[in-house]
Design a protein around this motif. Structure first.
Motif, PDB file in Angstrom:
ATOM      1  N   GLN A 113       0.858  -1.292  -0.118  1.00 53.00           N
ATOM      2  CA  GLN A 113      -0.060   0.059   0.077  1.00 53.00           C
ATOM      3  C   GLN A 113       0.884   1.379  -0.103  1.00 53.00           C
ATOM      4  N   VAL A 114       0.739   2.023  -0.774  1.00 55.25           N
ATOM      5  CA  VAL A 114       1.373   3.230  -1.130  1.00 55.25           C
ATOM      6  C   VAL A 114       0.530   4.494  -1.017  1.00 55.25           C
ATOM      7  N   THR A 115       0.880   5.654  -0.451  1.00 52.25           N
ATOM      8  CA  THR A 115       0.171   7.005  -0.498  1.00 52.25           C
ATOM      9  C   THR A 115      -0.123   7.674  -1.935  1.00 52.25           C
ATOM     10  N   MET A 116       1.094   7.730  -2.384  1.00 49.31           N
ATOM     11  CA  MET A 116       1.032   8.479  -3.472  1.00 49.31           C
ATOM     12  C   MET A 116       1.477   7.696  -4.749  1.00 49.31           C
ATOM     13  N   MET A 117       0.781   7.763  -5.861  1.00 47.67           N
ATOM     14  CA  MET A 117       1.406   7.490  -7.098  1.00 47.67           C
ATOM     15  C   MET A 117       1.492   8.395  -8.199  1.00 47.67           C
ATOM     16  N   PHE A 118       2.592   8.256  -9.096  1.00 49.21           N
ATOM     17  CA  PHE A 118       2.915   9.015 -10.125  1.00 49.21           C
ATOM     18  C   PHE A 118       2.712   8.425 -11.582  1.00 49.21           C
ATOM     19  N   TRP A 119       2.295   9.536 -12.280  1.00 51.39           N
ATOM     20  CA  TRP A 119       2.374   8.953 -13.920  1.00 51.39           C
ATOM     21  C   TRP A 119       3.398   9.655 -14.557  1.00 51.39           C
ATOM     22  N   TYR A 120       4.195   9.056 -14.998  1.00 49.83           N
ATOM     23  CA  TYR A 120       5.456   9.940 -16.091  1.00 49.83           C
ATOM     24  C   TYR A 120       5.342   9.678 -17.337  1.00 49.83           C
ATOM     25  N   ARG A 121       5.808  10.509 -18.398  1.00 49.42           N
ATOM     26  CA  ARG A 121       6.024  10.268 -19.880  1.00 49.42           C
ATOM     27  C   ARG A 121       7.409  10.278 -20.231  1.00 49.42           C
ATOM     28  N   GLN A 122       7.865   9.485 -21.069  1.00 52.49           N
ATOM     29  CA  GLN A 122       9.415   9.527 -21.216  1.00 52.49           C
ATOM     30  C   GLN A 122       9.682   9.240 -22.727  1.00 52.49           C
ATOM     31  N   GLN A 123      10.065  10.124 -23.313  1.00 51.83           N
ATOM     32  CA  GLN A 123      10.747   9.925 -24.905  1.00 51.83           C
ATOM     33  C   GLN A 123      11.772   8.778 -24.594  1.00 51.83           C
ATOM     34  N   PRO A 124      11.948   7.767 -25.520  1.00 49.63           N
ATOM     35  CA  PRO A 124      12.887   6.912 -25.421  1.00 49.63           C
ATOM     36  C   PRO A 124      14.174   7.745 -25.312  1.00 49.63           C
ATOM     37  N   GLY A 125      15.340   7.540 -24.317  1.00 44.81           N
ATOM     38  CA  GLY A 125      16.535   7.866 -24.018  1.00 44.81           C
ATOM     39  C   GLY A 125      16.389   9.416 -23.608  1.00 44.81           C
ATOM     40  N   GLN A 126      15.113   9.878 -23.210  1.00 48.67           N
ATOM     41  CA  GLN A 126      15.051  11.260 -22.723  1.00 48.67           C
ATOM     42  C   GLN A 126      14.657  11.468 -21.366  1.00 48.67           C
ATOM     43  N   SER A 127      14.727  12.646 -20.660  1.00 46.37           N
ATOM     44  CA  SER A 127      14.205  12.670 -19.217  1.00 46.37           C
ATOM     45  C   SER A 127      12.707  12.277 -19.194  1.00 46.37           C
ATOM     46  N   LEU A 128      12.287  12.426 -18.165  1.00 45.82           N
ATOM     47  CA  LEU A 128      10.844  12.185 -17.316  1.00 45.82           C
ATOM     48  C   LEU A 128      10.138  13.432 -17.392  1.00 45.82           C
ATOM     49  N   THR A 129       8.815  13.461 -17.756  1.00 45.56           N
ATOM     50  CA  THR A 129       7.934  14.417 -17.691  1.00 45.56           C
ATOM     51  C   THR A 129       6.729  13.937 -16.692  1.00 45.56           C
ATOM     52  N   LEU A 130       6.353  14.759 -15.738  1.00 45.43           N
ATOM     53  CA  LEU A 130       5.326  14.187 -14.709  1.00 45.43           C
ATOM     54  C   LEU A 130       4.198  14.510 -15.336  1.00 45.43           C
ATOM     55  N   ILE A 131       3.202  13.797 -15.529  1.00 44.82           N
ATOM     56  CA  ILE A 131       2.004  13.973 -15.803  1.00 44.82           C
ATOM     57  C   ILE A 131       0.909  14.192 -14.882  1.00 44.82           C
ATOM     58  N   ALA A 132       0.766  13.567 -13.703  1.00 43.16           N
ATOM     59  CA  ALA A 132       0.082  13.722 -12.772  1.00 43.16           C
ATOM     60  C   ALA A 132       0.316  12.898 -11.429  1.00 43.16           C
ATOM     61  N   THR A 133      -0.278  13.202 -10.465  1.00 35.97           N
ATOM     62  CA  THR A 133       0.000  12.776  -9.186  1.00 35.97           C
ATOM     63  C   THR A 133      -1.492  12.337  -8.653  1.00 35.97           C
ATOM     64  N   ALA A 134      -1.531  10.974  -8.286  1.00 34.85           N
ATOM     65  CA  ALA A 134      -2.523  10.340  -7.984  1.00 34.85           C
ATOM     66  C   ALA A 134      -2.852   9.683  -6.617  1.00 34.85           C
ATOM     67  N   ASN A 135      -3.766  10.548  -5.599  1.00 34.64           N
ATOM     68  CA  ASN A 135      -3.757   9.869  -4.185  1.00 34.64           C
ATOM     69  C   ASN A 135      -5.194   9.094  -4.148  1.00 34.64           C
ATOM     70  N   GLN A 136      -5.012   8.115  -3.421  1.00 33.76           N
ATOM     71  CA  GLN A 136      -6.388   7.379  -3.410  1.00 33.76           C
ATOM     72  C   GLN A 136      -7.483   8.185  -2.648  1.00 33.76           C
ATOM     73  N   GLY A 137      -8.725   8.101  -3.329  1.00 36.21           N
ATOM     74  CA  GLY A 137      -9.805   8.757  -2.545  1.00 36.21           C
ATOM     75  C   GLY A 137      -9.989  10.316  -3.174  1.00 36.21           C
ATOM     76  N   SER A 138      -9.017  10.706  -4.057  1.00 38.40           N
ATOM     77  CA  SER A 138      -9.244  12.150  -4.280  1.00 38.40           C
ATOM     78  C   SER A 138      -9.024  12.116  -5.944  1.00 38.40           C
ATOM     79  N   GLU A 139      -9.239  13.363  -6.456  1.00 40.49           N
ATOM     80  CA  GLU A 139      -8.697  13.639  -7.881  1.00 40.49           C
ATOM     81  C   GLU A 139      -7.510  13.603  -8.003  1.00 40.49           C
ATOM     82  N   ALA A 140      -6.938  13.247  -9.096  1.00 43.54           N
ATOM     83  CA  ALA A 140      -5.704  13.315  -9.521  1.00 43.54           C
ATOM     84  C   ALA A 140      -5.202  14.972  -9.827  1.00 43.54           C
TER      85      ALA A 140
END
Lengths: 114, 117
Positions: B28-55
Protein backbone atom coordinates in the motif's frame (compact mmCIF):
# COMPACT_ATOMS: atom_id res chain seq x y z
CA UNK A 1 14.14 28.62 -11.16
CA UNK A 2 14.84 25.28 -9.56
CA UNK A 3 16.64 22.90 -11.85
CA UNK A 4 19.00 20.00 -12.30
CA UNK A 5 21.66 19.92 -15.00
CA UNK A 6 23.59 17.02 -16.41
CA UNK A 7 26.11 18.71 -18.68
CA UNK A 8 27.17 15.60 -20.57
CA UNK A 9 24.83 13.74 -22.91
CA UNK A 10 27.23 10.84 -23.03
CA UNK A 11 30.23 9.55 -21.11
CA UNK A 12 32.60 6.93 -22.51
CA UNK A 13 34.84 4.93 -20.20
CA UNK A 14 37.04 1.87 -20.57
CA UNK A 15 36.24 -1.08 -18.36
CA UNK A 16 38.26 -0.97 -15.15
CA UNK A 17 38.72 2.79 -15.26
CA UNK A 18 37.03 5.16 -12.83
CA UNK A 19 33.88 6.89 -14.03
CA UNK A 20 32.22 10.17 -13.18
CA UNK A 21 28.78 11.33 -14.27
CA UNK A 22 28.26 14.99 -13.50
CA UNK A 23 25.25 16.72 -11.98
CA UNK A 24 24.71 20.26 -10.77
CA UNK A 25 21.62 21.69 -9.19
CA UNK A 26 19.91 24.96 -8.43
CA UNK A 27 17.31 24.89 -5.68
CA UNK A 28 16.15 27.09 -2.88
CA UNK A 29 16.20 25.46 0.52
CA UNK A 30 17.72 22.11 1.37
CA UNK A 31 18.60 19.97 -1.63
CA UNK A 32 17.54 16.35 -1.52
CA UNK A 33 19.46 14.71 -4.33
CA UNK A 34 19.04 11.36 -6.01
CA UNK A 35 20.62 9.23 -8.71
CA UNK A 36 18.62 6.75 -10.74
CA UNK A 37 19.76 4.35 -13.45
CA UNK A 38 17.76 3.05 -16.39
CA UNK A 39 18.86 -0.07 -18.20
CA UNK A 40 17.56 -0.67 -21.73
CA UNK A 41 13.82 -1.36 -21.89
CA UNK A 42 13.42 -1.08 -18.14
CA UNK A 43 12.11 1.43 -15.63
CA UNK A 44 14.31 3.59 -13.46
CA UNK A 45 16.10 2.05 -10.51
CA UNK A 46 17.16 3.95 -7.40
CA UNK A 47 20.93 4.11 -6.88
CA UNK A 48 21.49 6.46 -3.97
CA UNK A 49 20.40 9.67 -2.32
CA UNK A 50 21.80 12.53 -0.28
CA UNK A 51 19.64 13.89 2.47
CA UNK A 52 22.03 15.24 5.09
CA UNK A 53 25.23 14.33 6.86
CA UNK A 54 28.27 12.80 5.20
CA UNK A 55 28.95 14.38 1.83
CA UNK A 56 30.01 11.05 0.34
CA UNK A 57 27.04 8.79 -0.21
CA UNK A 58 27.40 5.12 -1.08
CA UNK A 59 24.78 3.33 -3.09
CA UNK A 60 23.98 0.23 -5.08
CA UNK A 61 26.32 -1.61 -7.47
CA UNK A 62 29.45 0.07 -6.06
CA UNK A 63 28.37 3.59 -6.99
CA UNK A 64 28.90 6.60 -4.78
CA UNK A 65 28.20 10.29 -5.10
CA UNK A 66 29.80 13.34 -3.57
CA UNK A 67 27.67 16.25 -2.44
CA UNK A 68 29.48 19.58 -2.80
CA UNK A 69 27.47 22.47 -1.46
CA UNK A 70 29.82 25.23 -2.58
CA UNK A 71 29.83 23.95 -6.15
CA UNK A 72 26.17 22.86 -6.01
CA UNK A 73 27.16 19.53 -7.46
CA UNK A 74 26.32 15.89 -6.86
CA UNK A 75 28.56 13.88 -9.17
CA UNK A 76 28.13 10.13 -9.46
CA UNK A 77 31.31 8.06 -9.29
CA UNK A 78 32.56 4.51 -9.40
CA UNK A 79 36.20 3.49 -8.90
CA UNK A 80 36.19 0.75 -11.54
CA UNK A 81 33.63 0.65 -14.34
CA UNK A 82 32.02 -2.52 -15.64
CA UNK A 83 30.56 -3.11 -19.08
CA UNK A 84 27.28 -3.87 -17.31
CA UNK A 85 27.23 -0.30 -15.96
CA UNK A 86 26.36 0.93 -19.45
CA UNK A 87 22.98 2.59 -19.05
CA UNK A 88 21.17 5.91 -18.84
CA UNK A 89 21.75 7.79 -15.58
CA UNK A 90 19.45 10.45 -14.17
CA UNK A 91 20.20 12.94 -11.45
CA UNK A 92 17.13 14.25 -9.61
CA UNK A 93 16.33 16.77 -6.93
CA UNK A 94 13.41 16.58 -4.61
CA UNK A 95 11.71 19.88 -3.92
CA UNK A 96 10.17 20.74 -0.57
CA UNK A 97 7.61 22.97 -2.19
CA UNK A 98 4.94 22.05 -4.69
CA UNK A 99 4.05 18.83 -2.93
CA UNK A 100 7.53 17.34 -2.86
CA UNK A 101 7.87 17.19 -6.58
CA UNK A 102 10.92 15.56 -8.14
CA UNK A 103 12.80 17.24 -10.97
CA UNK A 104 14.88 14.97 -13.18
CA UNK A 105 17.92 15.94 -15.18
CA UNK A 106 18.11 15.28 -18.90
CA UNK A 107 20.07 12.09 -18.38
CA UNK A 108 23.59 10.96 -19.25
CA UNK A 109 24.24 7.87 -21.28
CA UNK A 110 27.22 5.91 -20.00
CA UNK A 111 29.08 3.60 -22.35
CA UNK A 112 31.66 1.29 -20.84
CA UNK A 113 33.92 -0.43 -23.38
CA UNK A 114 35.52 -3.79 -22.73
CA UNK B 1 11.34 -1.33 -1.84
CA UNK B 2 8.03 -1.55 -3.66
CA UNK B 3 7.62 -3.88 -6.63
CA UNK B 4 5.59 -2.33 -9.41
CA UNK B 5 4.08 -3.98 -12.46
CA UNK B 6 2.48 -2.36 -15.46
CA UNK B 7 0.17 -3.68 -18.15
CA UNK B 8 0.48 -3.70 -21.07
CA UNK B 9 4.24 -3.59 -21.50
CA UNK B 10 3.79 -2.23 -24.99
CA UNK B 11 1.06 -1.55 -27.50
CA UNK B 12 0.55 -0.23 -30.99
CA UNK B 13 -2.66 1.75 -31.38
CA UNK B 14 -4.54 3.59 -34.08
CA UNK B 15 -5.03 7.33 -33.81
CA UNK B 16 -8.32 8.36 -32.29
CA UNK B 17 -8.53 5.35 -29.99
CA UNK B 18 -7.83 5.17 -26.25
CA UNK B 19 -5.55 2.95 -24.18
CA UNK B 20 -5.73 2.27 -20.47
CA UNK B 21 -2.49 1.44 -18.67
CA UNK B 22 -2.63 -0.40 -15.37
CA UNK B 23 -0.19 -0.04 -12.50
CA UNK B 24 -0.13 -2.55 -9.63
CA UNK B 25 2.03 -2.22 -6.51
CA UNK B 26 2.83 -5.04 -4.10
CA UNK B 27 2.27 -2.84 -1.03
CA UNK B 28 0.00 0.00 0.00
CA UNK B 29 1.32 3.40 -0.97
CA UNK B 30 0.02 6.90 -0.40
CA UNK B 31 1.01 8.57 -3.63
CA UNK B 32 1.35 7.28 -7.14
CA UNK B 33 2.76 9.18 -10.07
CA UNK B 34 2.46 8.91 -13.82
CA UNK B 35 5.34 10.04 -16.02
CA UNK B 36 5.95 10.21 -19.74
CA UNK B 37 9.36 9.55 -21.21
CA UNK B 38 10.51 9.76 -24.80
CA UNK B 39 13.04 6.96 -25.38
CA UNK B 40 16.44 8.02 -24.09
CA UNK B 41 15.11 11.29 -22.73
CA UNK B 42 14.16 12.69 -19.35
CA UNK B 43 10.92 12.15 -17.50
CA UNK B 44 7.96 14.49 -17.55
CA UNK B 45 5.44 14.26 -14.73
CA UNK B 46 1.88 13.93 -15.99
CA UNK B 47 -0.01 13.77 -12.71
CA UNK B 48 -0.02 12.69 -9.09
CA UNK B 49 -2.71 10.28 -7.94
CA UNK B 50 -3.82 9.96 -4.33
CA UNK B 51 -6.34 7.37 -3.28
CA UNK B 52 -9.77 8.82 -2.73
CA UNK B 53 -9.17 12.15 -4.40
CA UNK B 54 -8.89 13.62 -7.86
CA UNK B 55 -5.52 13.42 -9.53
CA UNK B 56 -3.39 16.55 -9.67
CA UNK B 57 -2.22 17.33 -13.19
CA UNK B 58 0.92 19.17 -14.23
CA UNK B 59 0.92 22.07 -16.63
CA UNK B 60 0.24 20.87 -20.14
CA UNK B 61 -1.72 17.79 -19.12
CA UNK B 62 -5.49 17.68 -18.68
CA UNK B 63 -7.92 15.20 -17.23
CA UNK B 64 -9.91 14.82 -20.43
CA UNK B 65 -6.83 13.62 -22.28
CA UNK B 66 -5.26 11.61 -19.44
CA UNK B 67 -7.96 10.45 -17.03
CA UNK B 68 -6.57 8.67 -13.98
CA UNK B 69 -8.22 6.34 -11.53
CA UNK B 70 -6.93 5.41 -8.08
CA UNK B 71 -9.50 3.05 -6.56
CA UNK B 72 -7.27 1.75 -3.74
CA UNK B 73 -3.81 2.00 -2.24
CA UNK B 74 -2.20 -0.56 -4.55
CA UNK B 75 -3.63 0.19 -7.97
CA UNK B 76 -4.00 2.99 -10.50
CA UNK B 77 -4.82 3.38 -14.16
CA UNK B 78 -3.88 6.01 -16.71
CA UNK B 79 -5.91 6.34 -19.90
CA UNK B 80 -4.48 8.02 -22.95
CA UNK B 81 -7.54 9.26 -24.81
CA UNK B 82 -8.14 10.14 -28.44
CA UNK B 83 -4.56 9.27 -29.25
CA UNK B 84 -2.40 10.91 -31.86
CA UNK B 85 1.13 10.01 -33.01
CA UNK B 86 2.45 12.70 -30.64
CA UNK B 87 1.32 10.51 -27.74
CA UNK B 88 3.82 7.83 -28.73
CA UNK B 89 6.04 7.52 -25.69
CA UNK B 90 6.92 5.41 -22.68
CA UNK B 91 4.53 5.82 -19.77
CA UNK B 92 5.92 5.09 -16.33
CA UNK B 93 4.13 4.52 -13.05
CA UNK B 94 5.97 5.47 -9.88
CA UNK B 95 5.41 5.31 -6.12
CA UNK B 96 7.13 6.70 -3.06
CA UNK B 97 8.43 4.65 -0.17
CA UNK B 98 7.34 6.98 2.61
CA UNK B 99 4.64 9.37 3.65
CA UNK B 100 5.09 11.97 0.94
CA UNK B 101 8.14 13.52 2.53
CA UNK B 102 10.96 15.35 0.81
CA UNK B 103 13.41 12.53 1.47
CA UNK B 104 11.27 9.79 -0.04
CA UNK B 105 12.72 7.54 -2.70
CA UNK B 106 10.67 6.88 -5.80
CA UNK B 107 10.31 3.46 -7.34
CA UNK B 108 9.30 2.93 -10.93
CA UNK B 109 7.42 0.37 -12.91
CA UNK B 110 8.96 -1.13 -16.06
CA UNK B 111 7.00 1.22 -18.30
CA UNK B 112 4.48 0.90 -21.11
CA UNK B 113 5.81 1.63 -24.57
CA UNK B 114 3.04 3.14 -26.65
CA UNK B 115 3.20 3.63 -30.40
CA UNK B 116 0.36 5.47 -32.11
CA UNK B 117 0.01 5.08 -35.87
Amino acid sequence: AQSVAQPEDQVNVAEGNPLTVKCTYSVSGNPYLFWYVQYPNRGLQFLLKYITGDNLVKGSYGFEAEFNKSQTSFHLKKPSALVSDSALYFCAVRLETGGFKTIFGAGTRLFVKA
Amino acid sequence: SAVISQKPSRDICQRGTSLTIQCQVDSQVTMMFWYRQQPGQSLTLIATANQGSEATYESGFVIDKFPISRPNLTFSTLTVSNMSPEDSSIYLCSVEDGLAGATDTQYFGPGTRLTVL
